[in-house]
Design an enzyme around this catalytic site. Structure first.
Site, PDB file in Angstrom:
ATOM      1  N   LYS A  13       0.858  -1.195   0.000  1.00  0.00           N
ATOM      2  CA  LYS A  13       0.000   0.000   0.000  1.00  0.00           C
ATOM      3  C   LYS A  13       0.886   1.233   0.000  1.00  0.00           C
ATOM      4  O   LYS A  13       1.864   1.301   0.748  1.00  0.00           O
ATOM      5  CB  LYS A  13      -0.865  -0.009   1.266  1.00  0.00           C
ATOM      6  CG  LYS A  13      -2.148   0.776   1.148  1.00  0.00           C
ATOM      7  CD  LYS A  13      -3.178   0.075   0.288  1.00  0.00           C
ATOM      8  CE  LYS A  13      -4.595   0.301   0.771  1.00  0.00           C
ATOM      9  NZ  LYS A  13      -5.537  -0.532   0.009  1.00  0.00           N
ATOM     10  N   THR A  61      -3.856  -5.606   0.883  1.00  0.00           N
ATOM     11  CA  THR A  61      -3.204  -4.287   1.019  1.00  0.00           C
ATOM     12  C   THR A  61      -3.972  -3.439   2.038  1.00  0.00           C
ATOM     13  O   THR A  61      -3.387  -2.582   2.696  1.00  0.00           O
ATOM     14  CB  THR A  61      -3.098  -3.566  -0.341  1.00  0.00           C
ATOM     15  OG1 THR A  61      -4.383  -3.182  -0.789  1.00  0.00           O
ATOM     16  CG2 THR A  61      -2.409  -4.427  -1.381  1.00  0.00           C
ATOM     17  N   ASP A  62      -5.261  -3.718   2.202  1.00  0.00           N
ATOM     18  CA  ASP A  62      -6.018  -3.000   3.236  1.00  0.00           C
ATOM     19  C   ASP A  62      -5.496  -3.363   4.630  1.00  0.00           C
ATOM     20  O   ASP A  62      -5.369  -2.491   5.499  1.00  0.00           O
ATOM     21  CB  ASP A  62      -7.518  -3.325   3.114  1.00  0.00           C
ATOM     22  CG  ASP A  62      -8.342  -2.451   4.033  1.00  0.00           C
ATOM     23  OD1 ASP A  62      -8.338  -1.212   3.825  1.00  0.00           O
ATOM     24  OD2 ASP A  62      -8.949  -2.978   4.994  1.00  0.00           O
ATOM     25  N   PHE A 163      33.488  29.259 -12.507  1.00  0.00           N
ATOM     26  CA  PHE A 163      33.574  28.074 -13.373  1.00  0.00           C
ATOM     27  C   PHE A 163      34.453  28.470 -14.550  1.00  0.00           C
ATOM     28  O   PHE A 163      34.095  29.356 -15.331  1.00  0.00           O
ATOM     29  CB  PHE A 163      32.174  27.662 -13.834  1.00  0.00           C
ATOM     30  CG  PHE A 163      32.140  26.368 -14.595  1.00  0.00           C
ATOM     31  CD1 PHE A 163      32.607  25.184 -14.025  1.00  0.00           C
ATOM     32  CD2 PHE A 163      31.642  26.328 -15.891  1.00  0.00           C
ATOM     33  CE1 PHE A 163      32.580  23.990 -14.733  1.00  0.00           C
ATOM     34  CE2 PHE A 163      31.601  25.132 -16.601  1.00  0.00           C
ATOM     35  CZ  PHE A 163      32.076  23.963 -16.024  1.00  0.00           C
ATOM     36  N   ARG A 180      30.007  34.353  -9.784  1.00  0.00           N
ATOM     37  CA  ARG A 180      28.652  34.010 -10.205  1.00  0.00           C
ATOM     38  C   ARG A 180      27.846  33.620  -8.978  1.00  0.00           C
ATOM     39  O   ARG A 180      28.405  33.391  -7.906  1.00  0.00           O
ATOM     40  CB  ARG A 180      28.650  32.848 -11.226  1.00  0.00           C
ATOM     41  CG  ARG A 180      29.165  31.538 -10.660  1.00  0.00           C
ATOM     42  CD  ARG A 180      29.006  30.372 -11.634  1.00  0.00           C
ATOM     43  NE  ARG A 180      29.443  29.128 -11.016  1.00  0.00           N
ATOM     44  CZ  ARG A 180      29.318  27.924 -11.567  1.00  0.00           C
ATOM     45  NH1 ARG A 180      28.775  27.788 -12.769  1.00  0.00           N
ATOM     46  NH2 ARG A 180      29.729  26.854 -10.935  1.00  0.00           N
ATOM     47  N   VAL A 235      30.350  23.145  -9.299  1.00  0.00           N
ATOM     48  CA  VAL A 235      29.379  22.407  -8.482  1.00  0.00           C
ATOM     49  C   VAL A 235      29.946  21.025  -8.179  1.00  0.00           C
ATOM     50  O   VAL A 235      29.780  20.487  -7.078  1.00  0.00           O
ATOM     51  CB  VAL A 235      28.021  22.313  -9.213  1.00  0.00           C
ATOM     52  CG1 VAL A 235      27.057  21.417  -8.453  1.00  0.00           C
ATOM     53  CG2 VAL A 235      27.417  23.692  -9.408  1.00  0.00           C
ATOM     54  N   GLN A 236      30.669  20.458  -9.162  1.00  0.00           N
ATOM     55  CA  GLN A 236      31.235  19.119  -8.967  1.00  0.00           C
ATOM     56  C   GLN A 236      32.135  19.079  -7.736  1.00  0.00           C
ATOM     57  O   GLN A 236      32.040  18.173  -6.900  1.00  0.00           O
ATOM     58  CB  GLN A 236      32.059  18.699 -10.205  1.00  0.00           C
ATOM     59  CG  GLN A 236      31.239  18.230 -11.384  1.00  0.00           C
ATOM     60  CD  GLN A 236      30.755  19.351 -12.315  1.00  0.00           C
ATOM     61  OE1 GLN A 236      30.692  20.521 -11.928  1.00  0.00           O
ATOM     62  NE2 GLN A 236      30.400  18.996 -13.529  1.00  0.00           N
ATOM     63  N   ASN A 262      22.263  22.440 -11.045  1.00  0.00           N
ATOM     64  CA  ASN A 262      22.827  23.794 -11.101  1.00  0.00           C
ATOM     65  C   ASN A 262      21.732  24.721 -11.606  1.00  0.00           C
ATOM     66  O   ASN A 262      21.411  24.736 -12.789  1.00  0.00           O
ATOM     67  CB  ASN A 262      24.044  23.778 -12.035  1.00  0.00           C
ATOM     68  CG  ASN A 262      24.848  25.061 -11.969  1.00  0.00           C
ATOM     69  OD1 ASN A 262      24.549  25.942 -11.165  1.00  0.00           O
ATOM     70  ND2 ASN A 262      25.865  25.174 -12.815  1.00  0.00           N
ATOM     71  N   HIS A 264      20.496  27.932 -12.687  1.00  0.00           N
ATOM     72  CA  HIS A 264      21.251  29.075 -13.192  1.00  0.00           C
ATOM     73  C   HIS A 264      20.594  30.413 -12.874  1.00  0.00           C
ATOM     74  O   HIS A 264      19.378  30.558 -12.943  1.00  0.00           O
ATOM     75  CB  HIS A 264      21.411  28.944 -14.719  1.00  0.00           C
ATOM     76  CG  HIS A 264      22.009  27.627 -15.134  1.00  0.00           C
ATOM     77  ND1 HIS A 264      23.278  27.243 -14.764  1.00  0.00           N
ATOM     78  CD2 HIS A 264      21.508  26.595 -15.855  1.00  0.00           C
ATOM     79  CE1 HIS A 264      23.537  26.041 -15.263  1.00  0.00           C
ATOM     80  NE2 HIS A 264      22.465  25.621 -15.926  1.00  0.00           N
TER      81      HIS A 264
HETATM   82  O1  LIG Z   1      29.825  24.140 -11.774  1.00  0.00           O
HETATM   83  C1  LIG Z   1      29.515  23.929 -12.960  1.00  0.00           C
HETATM   84  N1  LIG Z   1      29.708  22.681 -13.497  1.00  0.00           N
HETATM   85  C2  LIG Z   1      29.403  22.366 -14.792  1.00  0.00           C
HETATM   86  O2  LIG Z   1      29.597  21.229 -15.234  1.00  0.00           O
HETATM   87  C3  LIG Z   1      28.866  23.411 -15.570  1.00  0.00           C
HETATM   88  N2  LIG Z   1      28.444  23.492 -16.864  1.00  0.00           N
HETATM   89  C4  LIG Z   1      28.008  24.760 -17.062  1.00  0.00           C
HETATM   90  O3  LIG Z   1      27.544  25.191 -18.154  1.00  0.00           O
HETATM   91  N3  LIG Z   1      28.141  25.501 -15.941  1.00  0.00           N
HETATM   92  C5  LIG Z   1      28.672  24.698 -14.987  1.00  0.00           C
HETATM   93  N4  LIG Z   1      28.999  24.907 -13.703  1.00  0.00           N
END
Ligand SMILES: O=c1[nH]c(=O)c2[nH]c(=O)[nH]c2[nH]1
Length: 307
Positions: A13, A61-62, A163, A180, A235-236, A262, A264
């Site tokens: 459920k 399931t009830d 970046f 940014r 970001v990675q 990400n 934007h």
């Molecule tokens: O931190 C980022 N990683 C990406 O892989 C990426 N690709 C992108 O266009 N901007 C960013 N920024």
């Protein structure tokens, strides 16, 4: 007549909504309330119900839904949703011979105690934003898997992000930047190392506290110190540092998966170069989540080498 098919089925459920209140005097911290959206799915040997009209092995399931409320009633002491999921999983796999495995998923509606005149209220709550979830799989043998997570954890910083140095070819339009906005909505899942019900700590292990701890470490690593922050080259890299910090700080978490879109914030430039209407100076942005970058990774603790 033997048929040339292999049949595997499961039933349960979903979206069983339950709320539990534990009454406590104001001096003991006040009432506790949880609201959970529970899904139970069992692997059960009731194949004749698929291939014929024999329903004799089906746990309805009830009945599964009713059990959620019975078990909530029986929890007279405060339990975390991980503990509640284990209670349900053990119930189905031990009571019914035909049930070999149960998966219990719970998503919490984040009711948070309000503060009035600087004091935590004894029985007043408001809904928070980010959500705590768990997925617990229990087998009849007692083997166990507990994954917990957070969803919808929106974080943003206005600077200390850039970046640069990425692939340059005919498709690249984005300039290098060291300035940014970075914004994301973190989804995290982590795994606890308990692989059998016998390994669950006897004193109530505070999964709820661990959730709060993970949330705090994720944010602290994302933001850096309050006055100066910490520079994020991608970001990675920030995602990796967040995952690494969780595994380093909490030995009772064996792996962590992070998904960080990400989201934007695009610089706004309007008009022409000669006659600009709005010229971007790190001030006016167009926030968008469509399209957005998708960045995710899983980090697993290496077992300590035996010396
Ligand atoms: O931190 C980022 N990683 C990406 O892989 C990426 N690709 C992108 O266009 N901007 C960013 N920024």
């Amino acid at each position: 007549m033997a048929e040339n098919f292999q049949l595997q089925g499961r039933h349960g459920k979903s979206r069983v909504r339950v709320s539990r209140v534990w009454r406590r005097p104001a001096a003991a911290g006040g009432d506790v309330i949880v609201e959970w959206n529970v899904a139970v799915s069992i692997v059960s040997d009731c194949l004749p119900s698929y291939t014929s009209s024999d329903n004799s092995a089906i746990v309805a399931t009830d009945s599964i839904k009713n059990t959620v409320y019975v078990k909530a009633k029986e929890c007279t002491e405060v339990v975390s949703m991980e503990e509640f999921a284990v209670i349900l999983g053990r119930h189905f796999t031990s009571l019914y011979p035909q049930v070999s495995e149960a998966t219990v998923t719970i998503v919490e509606r984040p009711w948070e105690r309000v503060t009035v005149d600087g004091k935590p209220h004894s029985h007043g709550f408001k809904v928070g934003v980010e959500k705590h979830s768990t997925e617990v799989i229990v087998k009849k043998s007692g083997s166990l898997r507990i994954n917990s997570g957070i969803q919808g954890y929106s974080l943003l910083k206005t600077t200390q992000s850039g970046f640069e140095g990425f692939v340059t070819d005919r498709y690249r339009l984005l300039p290098d930047t060291r300035e940014r906005i970075v914004a994301t909505e973190v989804t995290a899942w982590w795994r606890y190392p308990f692989e059998h019900v016998s390994q669950l700590p006897s004193k109530p292990f505070c999964f709820t506290q661990r959730y709060q701890d993970v949330k705090k470490v994720l944010a602290e690593t994302f933001f850096g110190p309050p006055d100066v922050g910490v520079y994020s080259p991608s970001v990675q890299n920030t995602l990796y540092l967040m995952a690494k910090e969780v595994l380093t700080r909490f030995p009772d978490i064996s792996s962590v998966q992070l998904r960080m879109p990400n989201l934007h914030f695009l610089p706004v430039n309007l008009g022409s170069k000669e006659a600009p209407l709005v010229k971007f100076a790190d001030d006016v942005y167009l926030p968008t989540d469509e399209p957005h970058g998708t960045i995710e990774a899983t980090l697993i603790s290496r077992p300590m080498s035996k010396l």
